[in-house]
Each structure stands twice: as structure tokens, then as C-alpha cells.
Write a protein that holds these residues in place. Sequence first.
Motif, PDB file in Angstrom:
ATOM      1  N   ASN A  74      31.056   9.602  45.725  1.00 21.07           N
ATOM      2  CA  ASN A  74      30.980   9.649  47.256  1.00 21.07           C
ATOM      3  C   ASN A  74      31.930   8.874  47.852  1.00 21.07           C
ATOM      4  O   ASN A  74      32.218   8.937  49.123  1.00 21.07           O
ATOM      5  N   ALA A  75      32.377   7.713  47.333  1.00 20.03           N
ATOM      6  CA  ALA A  75      33.286   6.820  48.147  1.00 20.03           C
ATOM      7  C   ALA A  75      34.697   7.494  48.259  1.00 20.03           C
ATOM      8  O   ALA A  75      35.606   7.075  49.236  1.00 20.03           O
ATOM      9  N   LYS A  76      35.081   8.494  47.306  1.00 21.27           N
ATOM     10  CA  LYS A  76      36.278   9.055  47.720  1.00 21.27           C
ATOM     11  C   LYS A  76      36.233  10.498  48.012  1.00 21.27           C
ATOM     12  O   LYS A  76      37.312  11.540  48.262  1.00 21.27           O
ATOM     13  N   ASN A  77      34.876  10.877  48.438  1.00 18.76           N
ATOM     14  CA  ASN A  77      34.447  12.328  48.794  1.00 18.76           C
ATOM     15  C   ASN A  77      35.146  13.236  47.876  1.00 18.76           C
ATOM     16  O   ASN A  77      35.803  14.317  48.425  1.00 18.76           O
ATOM     17  N   THR A  78      34.655  13.211  46.359  1.00 18.63           N
ATOM     18  CA  THR A  78      35.511  14.058  45.650  1.00 18.63           C
ATOM     19  C   THR A  78      34.512  14.336  44.672  1.00 18.63           C
ATOM     20  O   THR A  78      33.749  13.518  44.071  1.00 18.63           O
ATOM     21  N   VAL A  79      34.522  15.577  44.318  1.00 19.56           N
ATOM     22  CA  VAL A  79      33.603  16.172  43.138  1.00 19.56           C
ATOM     23  C   VAL A  79      34.799  16.688  42.061  1.00 19.56           C
ATOM     24  O   VAL A  79      35.630  17.186  42.426  1.00 19.56           O
ATOM     25  N   TYR A  80      34.209  16.568  40.930  1.00 22.33           N
ATOM     26  CA  TYR A  80      34.880  16.856  39.703  1.00 22.33           C
ATOM     27  C   TYR A  80      34.093  17.961  38.625  1.00 22.33           C
ATOM     28  O   TYR A  80      32.885  17.814  38.695  1.00 22.33           O
ATOM     29  N   LEU A  81      34.885  18.363  37.978  1.00 27.20           N
ATOM     30  CA  LEU A  81      34.392  19.401  37.007  1.00 27.20           C
ATOM     31  C   LEU A  81      35.171  19.315  35.783  1.00 27.20           C
ATOM     32  O   LEU A  81      36.242  19.493  35.522  1.00 27.20           O
ATOM     33  N   GLN A  82      34.726  18.700  34.824  1.00 26.33           N
ATOM     34  CA  GLN A  82      35.301  18.275  33.648  1.00 26.33           C
ATOM     35  C   GLN A  82      34.943  19.445  32.807  1.00 26.33           C
ATOM     36  O   GLN A  82      33.774  19.819  32.423  1.00 26.33           O
ATOM     37  N   MET A  83      35.990  20.155  32.127  1.00 23.06           N
ATOM     38  CA  MET A  83      35.836  21.488  31.292  1.00 23.06           C
ATOM     39  C   MET A  83      36.465  21.152  29.854  1.00 23.06           C
ATOM     40  O   MET A  83      37.723  20.879  29.775  1.00 23.06           O
ATOM     41  N   ASN A  84      35.526  21.319  29.105  1.00 20.83           N
ATOM     42  CA  ASN A  84      35.986  20.834  27.645  1.00 20.83           C
ATOM     43  C   ASN A  84      35.765  22.053  26.864  1.00 20.83           C
ATOM     44  O   ASN A  84      34.902  23.101  27.116  1.00 20.83           O
ATOM     45  N   SER A  85      36.388  22.233  25.725  1.00 18.50           N
ATOM     46  CA  SER A  85      36.324  23.352  24.576  1.00 18.50           C
ATOM     47  C   SER A  85      36.309  24.860  25.683  1.00 18.50           C
ATOM     48  O   SER A  85      35.533  25.674  25.179  1.00 18.50           O
ATOM     49  N   LEU A  86      37.383  24.731  26.306  1.00 16.17           N
ATOM     50  CA  LEU A  86      37.362  26.031  27.193  1.00 16.17           C
ATOM     51  C   LEU A  86      37.842  27.233  26.133  1.00 16.17           C
ATOM     52  O   LEU A  86      38.484  27.207  25.071  1.00 16.17           O
ATOM     53  N   LYS A  87      37.087  28.449  26.508  1.00 18.08           N
ATOM     54  CA  LYS A  87      37.252  29.559  26.125  1.00 18.08           C
ATOM     55  C   LYS A  87      37.945  30.710  26.892  1.00 18.08           C
ATOM     56  O   LYS A  87      38.244  30.359  28.276  1.00 18.08           O
ATOM     57  N   LEU A  88      38.309  31.818  26.295  1.00 17.94           N
ATOM     58  CA  LEU A  88      39.054  32.745  26.866  1.00 17.94           C
ATOM     59  C   LEU A  88      38.313  33.355  28.122  1.00 17.94           C
ATOM     60  O   LEU A  88      39.075  33.370  29.229  1.00 17.94           O
ATOM     61  N   GLU A  89      37.230  33.214  28.016  1.00 25.16           N
ATOM     62  CA  GLU A  89      36.143  33.864  29.058  1.00 25.16           C
ATOM     63  C   GLU A  89      35.855  32.922  30.256  1.00 25.16           C
ATOM     64  O   GLU A  89      35.323  33.207  31.075  1.00 25.16           O
ATOM     65  N   ASP A  90      36.520  31.759  30.041  1.00 24.94           N
ATOM     66  CA  ASP A  90      36.434  30.883  31.009  1.00 24.94           C
ATOM     67  C   ASP A  90      37.354  30.987  32.219  1.00 24.94           C
ATOM     68  O   ASP A  90      37.600  30.270  33.298  1.00 24.94           O
ATOM     69  N   MET A  91      38.504  31.644  31.760  1.00 25.66           N
ATOM     70  CA  MET A  91      39.528  31.968  32.587  1.00 25.66           C
ATOM     71  C   MET A  91      39.203  32.681  34.082  1.00 25.66           C
ATOM     72  O   MET A  91      38.428  33.680  33.959  1.00 25.66           O
ATOM     73  N   ALA A  92      39.475  32.029  35.269  1.00 26.00           N
ATOM     74  CA  ALA A  92      39.006  32.367  36.490  1.00 26.00           C
ATOM     75  C   ALA A  92      39.758  31.671  37.647  1.00 26.00           C
ATOM     76  O   ALA A  92      40.380  30.567  37.214  1.00 26.00           O
ATOM     77  N   VAL A  93      39.429  32.016  38.599  1.00 31.58           N
ATOM     78  CA  VAL A  93      39.680  31.132  39.814  1.00 31.58           C
ATOM     79  C   VAL A  93      38.564  30.472  39.984  1.00 31.58           C
ATOM     80  O   VAL A  93      37.322  30.993  40.435  1.00 31.58           O
ATOM     81  N   TYR A  94      38.575  29.073  40.337  1.00 30.59           N
ATOM     82  CA  TYR A  94      37.256  28.024  40.394  1.00 30.59           C
ATOM     83  C   TYR A  94      37.422  27.766  41.601  1.00 30.59           C
ATOM     84  O   TYR A  94      38.481  27.323  42.446  1.00 30.59           O
ATOM     85  N   TYR A  95      36.087  27.599  42.387  1.00 33.11           N
ATOM     86  CA  TYR A  95      36.096  27.390  43.724  1.00 33.11           C
ATOM     87  C   TYR A  95      34.844  26.231  43.781  1.00 33.11           C
ATOM     88  O   TYR A  95      34.021  26.387  43.001  1.00 33.11           O
ATOM     89  N   GLN A 118      43.370  28.155  40.180  1.00 35.35           N
ATOM     90  CA  GLN A 118      43.415  29.136  39.074  1.00 35.35           C
ATOM     91  C   GLN A 118      43.391  28.527  37.597  1.00 35.35           C
ATOM     92  O   GLN A 118      43.964  27.376  37.260  1.00 35.35           O
ATOM     93  N   VAL A 119      42.471  28.807  36.675  1.00 33.33           N
ATOM     94  CA  VAL A 119      42.393  28.235  35.419  1.00 33.33           C
ATOM     95  C   VAL A 119      42.706  29.399  34.229  1.00 33.33           C
ATOM     96  O   VAL A 119      42.147  30.415  34.472  1.00 33.33           O
TER      97      VAL A 119
END
Length: 123
Positions: A74-95, A118-119
Motif C-alpha cells: 500500500n505504500a507503493k499503491n501496487t498489487v502483485y500477482l506472482q505466478m509460478n508453475s505456469l501452464k498452457l491454460e494460464d495463457m490470457a490477458v490478465y486484468y 498479455q501472458v
Amino acid sequence: QVQLVESGGGLVQAGGSLRLSCAASGRSASGYAMGWFRQASGKEREFVAAISWSGANTDYASSVKGRFTVSRDNAKNTVYLQMNSLKLEDMAVYYCAATWLTGRQSPLDYVYWGQGTQVTVSS
């Protein structure tokens, strides 16, 4: 009014990792609960993860639980999404999106949206 800008998308091999960021600006940006959604080509937008305004509470779609981690600074007003072990089905536009409501998985509950990043996952 809150403006959201995602970054960090790109091309990664299956099994790899990416970290997405969502920078928020505007009035009371850090006071919103935040969500990550994704939309694959030809499919509806789906819930991925959510985090409360304090960061104390998180929620995940079953398809990503144990592989993805949502966090915020919150000090940086930033949210993160750490994505590990990515799969083909994770491919998408992330919002990323913002809402005053906690623990919501429906896109209809979110008021502000970023433009998406885009991921792409290759085999």
C-alpha cells in the motif's frame, strides 16, 4: 476515480514464472480491495485472485491455488500477482480491478479496471 495500470506480462515457457504488477493511482487507491482476472481468447473473463485492502485476506480460484500468490504494497499503491508453475491454460490477458467489497469473485462487483497485460505460455 482510480486508475489502474498492469505490467509484467510476457512470453514464458510452461513451468516458468512471471510476476504481474498493478499500479493504482487516484483518490484513496490503497483503500480498495483488489482482484486479478483473466480472459483467454474466446472465453469469458474469469476470477483469478483477490486481496483485501489491508492484505490480510486473500482468495484464489481453484485452478491457480498453490501456484499463484497475490500481495500488495500500500505504500507503493501496487498489487502483485506472482505466478509460478505456469501452464498452457494460464495463457490470457490478465486484468487487475478494484472494488470497495471484500472477497468478491464476480467481475460485476469491481468498479475500476486496468487495460490488461498479455501472458503467453509456450510449450
